[in-house]
Write a protein that holds these residues in place. Sequence first.
Motif, PDB file in Angstrom:
ATOM      1  N   ALA A  44       0.836  -1.189   0.035  1.00 13.36           N
ATOM      2  CA  ALA A  44      -0.189  -0.019  -0.270  1.00 13.36           C
ATOM      3  C   ALA A  44       0.871   1.261   0.022  1.00 13.36           C
ATOM      4  CB  ALA A  44      -0.953  -0.029   1.221  1.00 13.36           C
ATOM      5  N   ARG A  45       0.448   2.258  -0.881  1.00 12.97           N
ATOM      6  CA  ARG A  45       1.294   3.441  -0.917  1.00 12.97           C
ATOM      7  C   ARG A  45       0.472   4.683  -1.435  1.00 12.97           C
ATOM      8  NH1 ARG A  45       5.375   1.911  -5.726  1.00 12.97           N
ATOM      9  NH2 ARG A  45       6.816   1.862  -3.914  1.00 12.97           N
ATOM     10  N   VAL A  46       0.798   5.893  -1.147  1.00 11.99           N
ATOM     11  CA  VAL A  46       0.046   6.860  -1.547  1.00 11.99           C
ATOM     12  C   VAL A  46       0.890   7.938  -2.432  1.00 11.99           C
ATOM     13  CG1 VAL A  46      -0.779   9.148  -0.734  1.00 11.99           C
ATOM     14  CG2 VAL A  46      -1.155   7.062   0.489  1.00 11.99           C
ATOM     15  N   VAL A  47       0.107   8.275  -3.587  1.00 16.73           N
ATOM     16  CA  VAL A  47       0.746   9.199  -4.518  1.00 16.73           C
ATOM     17  C   VAL A  47       0.154  10.629  -4.216  1.00 16.73           C
ATOM     18  CG1 VAL A  47       1.146   9.968  -7.036  1.00 16.73           C
ATOM     19  CG2 VAL A  47       0.927   7.617  -6.348  1.00 16.73           C
ATOM     20  N   LEU A  48       1.146  11.481  -3.964  1.00 18.49           N
ATOM     21  CA  LEU A  48       0.499  12.917  -3.330  1.00 18.49           C
ATOM     22  C   LEU A  48       0.993  14.032  -4.359  1.00 18.49           C
ATOM     23  CD1 LEU A  48      -0.292  14.991  -1.318  1.00 18.49           C
ATOM     24  CD2 LEU A  48       2.099  14.775  -0.182  1.00 18.49           C
ATOM     25  N   ALA A  60      -2.449   1.889   6.028  1.00 16.22           N
ATOM     26  CA  ALA A  60      -1.492   0.988   5.833  1.00 16.22           C
ATOM     27  C   ALA A  60      -0.332   1.359   4.995  1.00 16.22           C
ATOM     28  CB  ALA A  60      -2.217  -0.294   5.330  1.00 16.22           C
ATOM     29  N   ALA A  61      -0.325   2.465   4.303  1.00 18.33           N
ATOM     30  CA  ALA A  61       0.532   3.008   3.389  1.00 18.33           C
ATOM     31  C   ALA A  61       2.063   3.191   4.013  1.00 18.33           C
ATOM     32  CB  ALA A  61      -0.040   4.087   2.839  1.00 18.33           C
ATOM     33  N   GLY A  62       2.927   2.315   3.273  1.00 19.55           N
ATOM     34  CA  GLY A  62       4.287   2.525   3.694  1.00 19.55           C
ATOM     35  C   GLY A  62       5.134   3.603   3.199  1.00 19.55           C
ATOM     36  N   ASP A  63       4.572   4.125   2.278  1.00 17.43           N
ATOM     37  CA  ASP A  63       5.385   5.321   1.491  1.00 17.43           C
ATOM     38  C   ASP A  63       4.701   6.157   0.997  1.00 17.43           C
ATOM     39  OD1 ASP A  63       4.787   3.288  -0.688  1.00 17.43           O
ATOM     40  OD2 ASP A  63       6.954   3.419  -1.244  1.00 17.43           O
ATOM     41  N   VAL A  64       4.893   7.573   0.575  1.00 19.74           N
ATOM     42  CA  VAL A  64       4.137   8.692   0.005  1.00 19.74           C
ATOM     43  C   VAL A  64       5.120   9.112  -1.168  1.00 19.74           C
ATOM     44  CG1 VAL A  64       3.149  10.900   0.278  1.00 19.74           C
ATOM     45  CG2 VAL A  64       2.953   8.967   2.080  1.00 19.74           C
ATOM     46  N   LEU A  65       4.659   9.079  -2.275  1.00 19.22           N
ATOM     47  CA  LEU A  65       5.384   9.332  -3.455  1.00 19.22           C
ATOM     48  C   LEU A  65       4.715  10.866  -3.711  1.00 19.22           C
ATOM     49  CD1 LEU A  65       5.520   5.949  -5.423  1.00 19.22           C
ATOM     50  CD2 LEU A  65       6.736   6.674  -3.317  1.00 19.22           C
ATOM     51  N   ALA A  66       5.585  11.725  -3.774  1.00 16.42           N
ATOM     52  CA  ALA A  66       5.169  13.236  -4.121  1.00 16.42           C
ATOM     53  C   ALA A  66       5.557  13.626  -5.862  1.00 16.42           C
ATOM     54  CB  ALA A  66       5.675  14.059  -3.109  1.00 16.42           C
ATOM     55  N   CYS A  67       4.505  14.437  -6.214  1.00 20.06           N
ATOM     56  CA  CYS A  67       4.591  15.055  -7.582  1.00 20.06           C
ATOM     57  C   CYS A  67       4.156  16.434  -7.461  1.00 20.06           C
ATOM     58  CB  CYS A  67       4.096  14.380  -8.578  1.00 20.06           C
ATOM     59  SG  CYS A  67       2.457  13.756  -8.521  1.00 20.06           S
ATOM     60  N   GLY A  68       4.308  17.189  -8.542  1.00 26.79           N
ATOM     61  CA  GLY A  68       3.874  18.569  -8.642  1.00 26.79           C
ATOM     62  C   GLY A  68       4.816  19.460  -8.156  1.00 26.79           C
ATOM     63  N   GLY A  69       4.391  20.847  -8.354  1.00 19.76           N
ATOM     64  CA  GLY A  69       5.474  22.021  -8.033  1.00 19.76           C
ATOM     65  C   GLY A  69       5.978  21.969  -6.325  1.00 19.76           C
ATOM     66  N   LEU A  99       6.515  17.661   5.939  1.00 23.08           N
ATOM     67  CA  LEU A  99       5.642  16.257   5.532  1.00 23.08           C
ATOM     68  C   LEU A  99       6.411  14.877   6.028  1.00 23.08           C
ATOM     69  CD1 LEU A  99       4.542  17.354   1.983  1.00 23.08           C
ATOM     70  CD2 LEU A  99       2.807  16.642   3.724  1.00 23.08           C
ATOM     71  N   GLY A 100       7.743  14.900   5.798  1.00 27.41           N
ATOM     72  CA  GLY A 100       8.538  13.689   6.178  1.00 27.41           C
ATOM     73  C   GLY A 100       8.264  13.423   7.512  1.00 27.41           C
ATOM     74  N   GLU A 101       8.575  14.540   8.287  1.00 24.83           N
ATOM     75  CA  GLU A 101       8.417  14.447   9.798  1.00 24.83           C
ATOM     76  C   GLU A 101       6.900  14.029  10.239  1.00 24.83           C
ATOM     77  OE1 GLU A 101      11.662  18.217  10.431  1.00 24.83           O
ATOM     78  OE2 GLU A 101       9.430  18.544  10.744  1.00 24.83           O
ATOM     79  N   ARG A 102       5.986  14.774   9.693  1.00 23.02           N
ATOM     80  CA  ARG A 102       4.705  14.391  10.074  1.00 23.02           C
ATOM     81  C   ARG A 102       4.105  13.007   9.650  1.00 23.02           C
ATOM     82  NH1 ARG A 102       0.383  13.583  11.912  1.00 23.02           N
ATOM     83  NH2 ARG A 102      -1.425  14.878  12.290  1.00 23.02           N
ATOM     84  N   LEU A 103       4.611  12.570   8.758  1.00 27.49           N
ATOM     85  CA  LEU A 103       4.204  11.235   8.034  1.00 27.49           C
ATOM     86  C   LEU A 103       5.027  10.137   8.651  1.00 27.49           C
ATOM     87  CD1 LEU A 103       2.758  12.456   4.730  1.00 27.49           C
ATOM     88  CD2 LEU A 103       1.492  11.655   6.322  1.00 27.49           C
ATOM     89  N   ALA A 104       5.855  10.411   9.246  1.00 27.25           N
ATOM     90  CA  ALA A 104       6.825   9.255   9.721  1.00 27.25           C
ATOM     91  C   ALA A 104       6.139   8.255  10.431  1.00 27.25           C
ATOM     92  CB  ALA A 104       8.091   9.740  10.615  1.00 27.25           C
ATOM     93  N   PRO A 105       6.191   7.026  10.412  1.00 26.42           N
ATOM     94  CA  PRO A 105       7.542   6.511   9.822  1.00 26.42           C
ATOM     95  C   PRO A 105       7.534   6.170   8.336  1.00 26.42           C
ATOM     96  CG  PRO A 105       6.252   4.684  10.845  1.00 26.42           C
ATOM     97  CD  PRO A 105       5.585   6.005  11.236  1.00 26.42           C
ATOM     98  N   ARG A 106       6.195   6.714   7.945  1.00 23.95           N
ATOM     99  CA  ARG A 106       6.218   6.459   6.406  1.00 23.95           C
ATOM    100  C   ARG A 106       7.327   7.347   5.671  1.00 23.95           C
ATOM    101  NH1 ARG A 106       1.467   7.836   8.353  1.00 23.95           N
ATOM    102  NH2 ARG A 106      -0.361   6.375   8.099  1.00 23.95           N
ATOM    103  N   THR A 107       7.887   6.669   4.384  1.00 32.64           N
ATOM    104  CA  THR A 107       8.992   7.576   3.734  1.00 32.64           C
ATOM    105  C   THR A 107       8.239   8.559   2.933  1.00 32.64           C
ATOM    106  OG1 THR A 107       8.876   5.847   2.288  1.00 32.64           O
ATOM    107  CG2 THR A 107      10.621   5.796   4.004  1.00 32.64           C
ATOM    108  N   VAL A 108       8.634   9.615   2.788  1.00 25.06           N
ATOM    109  CA  VAL A 108       8.052  10.639   1.778  1.00 25.06           C
ATOM    110  C   VAL A 108       9.214  11.094   0.474  1.00 25.06           C
ATOM    111  CG1 VAL A 108       7.250  13.049   1.263  1.00 25.06           C
ATOM    112  CG2 VAL A 108       6.575  11.668   3.584  1.00 25.06           C
TER     113      VAL A 108
END
Length: 372
Positions: free
Chosen positions: A165-169, A290-299, A310-319
Amino acid sequence: MSDAASLYLGLISGTSADGIDAALVSFEHDRPRLLAARTHPWPDALRARILAVAQGETALDLDAFGQLDVALGHGFADAALALLRESGTPAAAVRAIGSHGQTVRHRPFGEFPFTLQLGDPTTIAERCGIDVVADFRRADLAAGGQGAPLLPAVHAMLLAHPGHARVVLNLGGIANITVLGADGSVIGFDTGPANGLLDAWHLRHRGEAFDRDGAFAASGKIDDALLEALLADPYFALAPPKSTGREYFHLDWLAAHPRVGALAPADVQATLLEFTVRSVAEAIERHAPAAGDVLACGGGVHNRALMRRLGERLAPRTVSSTAAFGIDPDFLEASAFAWLARQRLLGLPGNLPAVTGARGPRLLGAIHPAPR
């Protein structure tokens, strides 16, 4: 020319209206592959008009509306032609242009929901000599959907990882997430502002279109009372599917909160950055636990302060940026509209009803033929 040998070109100017992203795309096994790309700036005066209309600061009569539509069409044509020149690509090699246009209103709720993108596609077709597919959102709205977001199908195609499970942001003017479930499920929705309010506040107080690396925000202090007031907006309590835009989250909306006038501009900017972080993070925590990582795109991936928080707030997920997965974060959206144009010409649906809430899959976009 067979479709397998064809190129497609995607165009979009997002809610930040900071320029037209143009992407030249080929397809391998139905997956888009970016060949060349550029961002074509809007002239300052035209960008100011776009923002004034999108934020409800300027009302247009019918003559002004029609003129703006054609003026933006010329802007999109300029962007497409510049990319063709720079890449050495003849127009005859491009099967179609997918032009999202410039959103100036998005009202998916109410008795008569509607969405409105400007940038006359017939002008683009005439000047480029290439068929144009445009007006991608209204068919989904007519079917009871939100008309947005439309990128999750491409996110799933390019970034899903079976069993993971992952998130695209997407951090544009508005932030949206695509939740890619370990079971192959896909949901997505707009979480609220990303760069839109940050850019607008920075432009007003610093005279520049965006806060480079989040330096202005980093110079201020978060005001907890304002932050909580912003997060109390009813939009954040809505269940998906949902979508929003600059016509809702704009500087007049911000100014309606009394705390704003009592704070130093840098403190408001710091609070707005944290507002983006909190609204994104709470949406992910609620809908993608359940998402283990967040993949970011956009400006927003270029705003180091935003990405760090975002990395600090969403830890332990990787951003991380989608660049780590070989996908240019600046042109994923433009590439997606090239894909949507191809879907339309192949007679295939472009929406995901589980994302938008539409009654079913729909063909998206109208075809505007080039002169023959």
